[in-house]
Design an enzyme around this catalytic site. Structure first.
Site, PDB file in Angstrom:
ATOM      1  CG  HIS A 245      -0.264   0.187   2.403  1.00  0.00           C
ATOM      2  ND1 HIS A 245       0.519  -0.567   3.231  1.00  0.00           N
ATOM      3  CD2 HIS A 245      -0.115   1.362   3.230  1.00  0.00           C
ATOM      4  CE1 HIS A 245       0.862   0.058   4.277  1.00  0.00           C
ATOM      5  NE2 HIS A 245       0.666   1.401   4.331  1.00  0.00           N
TER       6      HIS A 245
HETATM    7  C1  UD1 Z   1      -2.018   5.408   5.987  1.00  0.00           C
HETATM    8  C2  UD1 Z   1      -0.883   5.862   6.675  1.00  0.00           C
HETATM    9  C3  UD1 Z   1       0.282   4.725   6.506  1.00  0.00           C
HETATM   10  C4  UD1 Z   1      -0.205   3.465   7.026  1.00  0.00           C
HETATM   11  C5  UD1 Z   1      -1.486   3.054   6.263  1.00  0.00           C
HETATM   12  C6  UD1 Z   1      -1.968   1.674   6.837  1.00  0.00           C
HETATM   13  C7  UD1 Z   1      -0.192   8.192   6.562  1.00  0.00           C
HETATM   14  C8  UD1 Z   1       0.534   9.211   5.976  1.00  0.00           C
HETATM   15  N1  UD1 Z   1      -0.234   6.915   6.236  1.00  0.00           N
HETATM   16  O1  UD1 Z   1      -1.548   5.374   4.770  1.00  0.00           O
HETATM   17  O2  UD1 Z   1       1.393   5.188   7.387  1.00  0.00           O
HETATM   18  O3  UD1 Z   1       0.841   2.464   6.924  1.00  0.00           O
HETATM   19  O4  UD1 Z   1      -2.497   4.090   6.587  1.00  0.00           O
HETATM   20  O5  UD1 Z   1      -3.345   1.398   6.228  1.00  0.00           O
HETATM   21  O6  UD1 Z   1      -0.978   8.693   7.482  1.00  0.00           O
HETATM   22  N2  UD1 Z   1      -9.230   4.796   1.808  1.00  0.00           N
HETATM   23  C9  UD1 Z   1     -10.388   4.092   1.651  1.00  0.00           C
HETATM   24  N3  UD1 Z   1     -11.122   3.966   3.030  1.00  0.00           N
HETATM   25  C10 UD1 Z   1     -10.492   3.936   4.000  1.00  0.00           C
HETATM   26  C11 UD1 Z   1      -9.164   4.648   4.120  1.00  0.00           C
HETATM   27  C12 UD1 Z   1      -8.496   4.747   2.825  1.00  0.00           C
HETATM   28  O7  UD1 Z   1     -11.139   3.863   0.612  1.00  0.00           O
HETATM   29  O8  UD1 Z   1     -11.063   3.606   5.174  1.00  0.00           O
HETATM   30  C13 UD1 Z   1      -8.501   5.075   0.580  1.00  0.00           C
HETATM   31  C14 UD1 Z   1      -8.649   6.530   0.044  1.00  0.00           C
HETATM   32  O9  UD1 Z   1      -8.723   6.433  -1.266  1.00  0.00           O
HETATM   33  C15 UD1 Z   1      -7.563   7.329   0.573  1.00  0.00           C
HETATM   34  C16 UD1 Z   1      -6.583   6.202   0.474  1.00  0.00           C
HETATM   35  O10 UD1 Z   1      -7.036   5.025   0.674  1.00  0.00           O
HETATM   36  O11 UD1 Z   1      -7.292   8.519  -0.401  1.00  0.00           O
HETATM   37  C17 UD1 Z   1      -5.488   6.538   1.292  1.00  0.00           C
HETATM   38  O12 UD1 Z   1      -5.662   6.435   2.628  1.00  0.00           O
HETATM   39  P1  UD1 Z   1      -4.813   7.406   3.593  1.00  0.00           P
HETATM   40  O13 UD1 Z   1      -5.292   7.363   5.039  1.00  0.00           O
HETATM   41  O14 UD1 Z   1      -4.482   8.739   2.934  1.00  0.00           O
HETATM   42  O15 UD1 Z   1      -3.444   7.009   3.482  1.00  0.00           O
HETATM   43  P2  UD1 Z   1      -2.990   5.110   3.665  1.00  0.00           P
HETATM   44  O16 UD1 Z   1      -2.328   4.882   2.266  1.00  0.00           O
HETATM   45  O17 UD1 Z   1      -4.450   4.313   4.239  1.00  0.00           O
END
Ligand code: UD1
Length: 424
Positions: A245
């Site tokens: 991820h």
């Molecule tokens: C975040 C953390 C990362 C951690 C990871 C665990 C930061 C900078 N990154 O990354 O350190 O390893 O979580 O999973 O804080 N999305 C969904 N549903 C959700 C959550 C996210 O669809 O419930 C999708 C969205 O498109 C979102 C993308 O995932 O834009 C990324 O989510 P985000 O929380 O920005 O970062 P992670 O890649 O999950």
């Protein structure tokens, strides 16, 4: 003592669970006036059922007292929004301490708010001179460093540690990193690993999960592999678990494709089970990479076949995932926490990153860093599968764990906080 505990993203939930357990134990054994009061704040950085709710259920976590409902966004937008919504909560509750875990955007955002806040003076007629006007900040999992500032988490770690009052570390290298950054030794407490506390607590329960049956791994619905890996003395199809991820691996089309080509090669030898993060699923669709996968939806029962041996499914809850990982021949990942979990489970781990902030996993011998080099991914994975032991009951196997990864980190944290926090 009055605490605010912050969670936001998936890996935070396991870390906070151990601290909540320790608080509950302390309160059970203590007279009511001395109880620790805590408020659980969920920023909503992760919000899907599979990324958030499922963990509250599996870990038996209390419902968040406050939900900030942030959702997704750019780093700046997400961090800023958390700060805006957390500030009034802090002013209202005026805790003695804000407890932060890990390295996600929610961690640094709440640390910044707590470090600059000033509680309004209470009009009690008393001399308010000595009353605490701001919370102390405790950071759990402090001092980990990849020394790679292109990683958003590295920035989050550096900033959070720089402004925390209590730095709770999980491995000895973290203590050295903090001292090198000029942080006073009095603030650093080597306590062990709260994520591992939670793994040790739930390991037995996870053995009851039926995820192997649901995935067809028990009744060989999933393809058999080449004979060398099909003759295991196990009652299920041998498989690898894959997670991916990191933006550096999945947001760039060429890098992601290179990794997938390596995995395609590996999947000629062994099935690969891939619970897929929403970010990664978005990229698979955007880059039209569906052809690399079989798709299995455990919730809807739908499948899409491309005649592949890499099985893409929705993210799993904690217990199912722990069961899946515990029975794997190999874990392939770019996660931080899974490098630690495989170390305790005794499962070989191949980490598709250029570095790790968790060097103890390398010195313990379970983890190897391969970057995104196609040949290295394939060769190291095959080597590890060949030499990897099939875990039966790792908890009774006489393995050495990293120092203090003994299930008691949460208790150490709570007793240090109780000991050190000065009363107004
Ligand atoms: C975040 C953390 C990362 C951690 C990871 C665990 C930061 C900078 N990154 O990354 O350190 O390893 O979580 O999973 O804080 N999305 C969904 N549903 C959700 C959550 C996210 O669809 O419930 C999708 C969205 O498109 C979102 C993308 O995932 O834009 C990324 O989510 P985000 O929380 O920005 O970062 P992670 O890649 O999950």
């Amino acid at each position: 003592m009055k605490l605010i505990l912050i969670v936001g993203a998936r890996p935070n939930f396991m870390k906070i669970a151990s601290i909540i357990d320790a608080i509950k134990t302390y309160n059970r054994n203590t007279a009511a006036p001395e109880h620790i009061k805590y408020t659980l704040v969920h920023t909503g950085q992760h919000y899907d059922d599979a990324m958030s709710e499922a963990f509250f259920r599996d870990l038996d976590l209390p419902r968040p007292d406050i939900y900030l409902g942030i959702g997704s966004g750019s780093h700046a937008a997400q961090t800023a929004e958390i700060m805006k919504r957390f500030e009034p909560v802090l002013l209202e509750l005026q805790p003695d301490m804000v407890v932060l875990v890990g390295d996600v955007n929610s961690t640094v955002a709440c640390a910044l708010v707590a470090s600059k806040i000033e509680y309004p003076a209470k009009n009690s007629g008393l001399n308010t001179q000595n009353l605490r006007r701001k919370p102390r900040i405790a950071h759990v999992e402090a001092g980990l460093r990849s020394f790679d500032r292109t990683m958003p988490e590295e920035i989050n770690r550096l900033l959070t540690d720089a402004i925390s009052d209590f730095l709770f570390t999980s491995e000895e290298r973290a203590n050295q990193n903090l001292l090198c950054e000029g942080i006073s030794a009095e603030k650093i407490f080597f306590v062990g690993n709260t994520m591992i506390d939670t793994l040790l607590k739930h390991h037995e329960k996870a053995r009851e999960s039926n995820i192997l049956e649901r995935l067809g791994l028990k009744n060989n619905k999933i393809k058999t592999q080449k004979p060398c890996f099909a003759t295991q003395s196990s009652n299920h199809t041998p498989y690898c678990v894959l997670t991916l991820h990191r933006p550096s691996n999945v947001d760039n089309k060429e890098t992601f494709q290179n990794i997938l080509e390596a995995l395609m090669e590996l999947s000629k030898y062994i099935s690969i089970i891939f619970p897929t993060h929403p970010r990664t699923m978005n990229r698979i669709k955007e880059f039209h990479f569906e052809r690399y996968f079989e798709f299995i939806s455990l919730s809807s029962g739908q499948t899409v076949t491309n005649n592949r041996n890499i099985y893409c499914l929705e993210p799993l809850g904690y217990l199912d995932f722990l069961c899946l990982m515990s029975n794997a021949k190999l874990v392939l990942t770019d996660s931080g926490g899974m490098q630690e979990e495989t170390t305790v489970l005794g499962i070989p781990c191949v980490t598709m990153r250029e570095n790790t902030e968790r060097p103890i996993t390398i010195t313990m011998g379970t983890n190897v860093i391969v970057g995104t080099d196609k040949r290295l991914i394939i060769d190291e994975s095959l080597k590890k599968i060949d030499t990897g032991k099939l875990p039966d009951n790792p908890m009774i196997r006489s393995r050495k764990y990293p120092p203090l990864w003994d299930g008691k980190a949460g208790h150490r944290i709570i007793s240090i906080l109780l000991d050190r926090i000065e009363r107004p």
